[in-house]
Motif scaffolding. Sequence first.
Motif, PDB file in Angstrom:
ATOM      1  N   TRP A  12       0.847  -1.199   0.000  1.00 32.47           N
ATOM      2  CA  TRP A  12       0.000   0.000   0.000  1.00 32.47           C
ATOM      3  C   TRP A  12       0.873   1.235   0.000  1.00 32.47           C
ATOM      4  N   GLY A  13       0.283   2.371  -0.387  1.00 32.94           N
ATOM      5  CA  GLY A  13       1.035   3.616  -0.426  1.00 32.94           C
ATOM      6  C   GLY A  13       0.341   4.767   0.270  1.00 32.94           C
ATOM      7  N   SER A  14      -0.956   4.611   0.537  1.00 32.76           N
ATOM      8  CA  SER A  14      -1.714   5.665   1.218  1.00 32.76           C
ATOM      9  C   SER A  14      -2.550   5.021   2.313  1.00 32.76           C
ATOM     10  N   GLU A  15      -3.099   5.834   3.195  1.00 31.84           N
ATOM     11  CA  GLU A  15      -3.947   5.301   4.270  1.00 31.84           C
ATOM     12  C   GLU A  15      -5.166   4.583   3.697  1.00 31.84           C
ATOM     13  N   GLN A  16      -5.733   5.113   2.613  1.00 31.66           N
ATOM     14  CA  GLN A  16      -6.880   4.479   1.970  1.00 31.66           C
ATOM     15  C   GLN A  16      -6.494   3.098   1.434  1.00 31.66           C
ATOM     16  N   GLU A  17      -5.316   3.005   0.793  1.00 31.24           N
ATOM     17  CA  GLU A  17      -4.847   1.712   0.288  1.00 31.24           C
ATOM     18  C   GLU A  17      -4.536   0.744   1.429  1.00 31.24           C
ATOM     19  N   ARG A  20      -7.787  -0.757   2.574  1.00 33.52           N
ATOM     20  CA  ARG A  20      -8.244  -1.727   1.582  1.00 33.52           C
ATOM     21  C   ARG A  20      -7.430  -3.019   1.672  1.00 33.52           C
ATOM     22  N   SER A  21      -6.109  -2.897   1.790  1.00 38.64           N
ATOM     23  CA  SER A  21      -5.247  -4.072   1.903  1.00 38.64           C
ATOM     24  C   SER A  21      -5.594  -4.881   3.147  1.00 38.64           C
ATOM     25  N   GLY A  26      -8.136  -9.770   5.343  1.00 42.64           N
ATOM     26  CA  GLY A  26      -9.073 -10.443   6.239  1.00 42.64           C
ATOM     27  C   GLY A  26      -9.943 -11.467   5.528  1.00 42.64           C
ATOM     28  N   LEU A  27     -10.010 -11.387   4.210  1.00 41.57           N
ATOM     29  CA  LEU A  27     -10.832 -12.300   3.415  1.00 41.57           C
ATOM     30  C   LEU A  27     -10.054 -13.477   2.838  1.00 41.57           C
ATOM     31  N   VAL A  33      -0.137  -8.058   4.697  1.00 43.28           N
ATOM     32  CA  VAL A  33      -0.064  -6.616   4.491  1.00 43.28           C
ATOM     33  C   VAL A  33       1.271  -6.168   5.088  1.00 43.28           C
ATOM     34  N   PRO A  34       2.244  -5.831   4.233  1.00 39.14           N
ATOM     35  CA  PRO A  34       3.551  -5.432   4.758  1.00 39.14           C
ATOM     36  C   PRO A  34       3.516  -4.022   5.340  1.00 39.14           C
TER      37      PRO A  34
END
Length: 103
Positions: A12-17, A20-21, A26-27, A33-34
Motif C-alpha cells: 500500500w502507499g496511502s492510508e486508503q490503500e 483496503r489491503s 481479512g478475506l 499486508v507489509p
Amino acid sequence: LHRCGLHAMLPWGSEQELKRSERLAGLRKQAIVPQRLTLREAAQLLGHARGVFGVAPGMPTLSAALGTPTVGTFCDHYPAPSGFVPTARTVPTGQSSASAASS
C-alpha cells in the motif's frame, strides 16, 4: 493461492490503500499486508516474487521492468506511456489495453 503454497502480498502507499489491503487480507488465507515500503524495498519484494497482479501504473510497471511475470490492469490509460510493455512475461489487461491492442 493457498492450495499452491503462495502468499498474496498486499502493499500500500496511502492510508486508503492500507485500509483496503487490511480488508482484503481479512478475506484471504495467506494474505500479508507489509509495512510501508520504500522504493528499494518494493523493488526487492517484486524482484523476488513468483508473479505479480496489480492495477497499473505503479507496482506492476516496476515488477515488469524487473522481469517478474506480471499482469497489469489498466483502467483509465494505455499501457505504453507508463513503460509497461507486453512481453512473454507481462500481460496488460483492462478496457484501455483492449482498445490499444485493437488500434
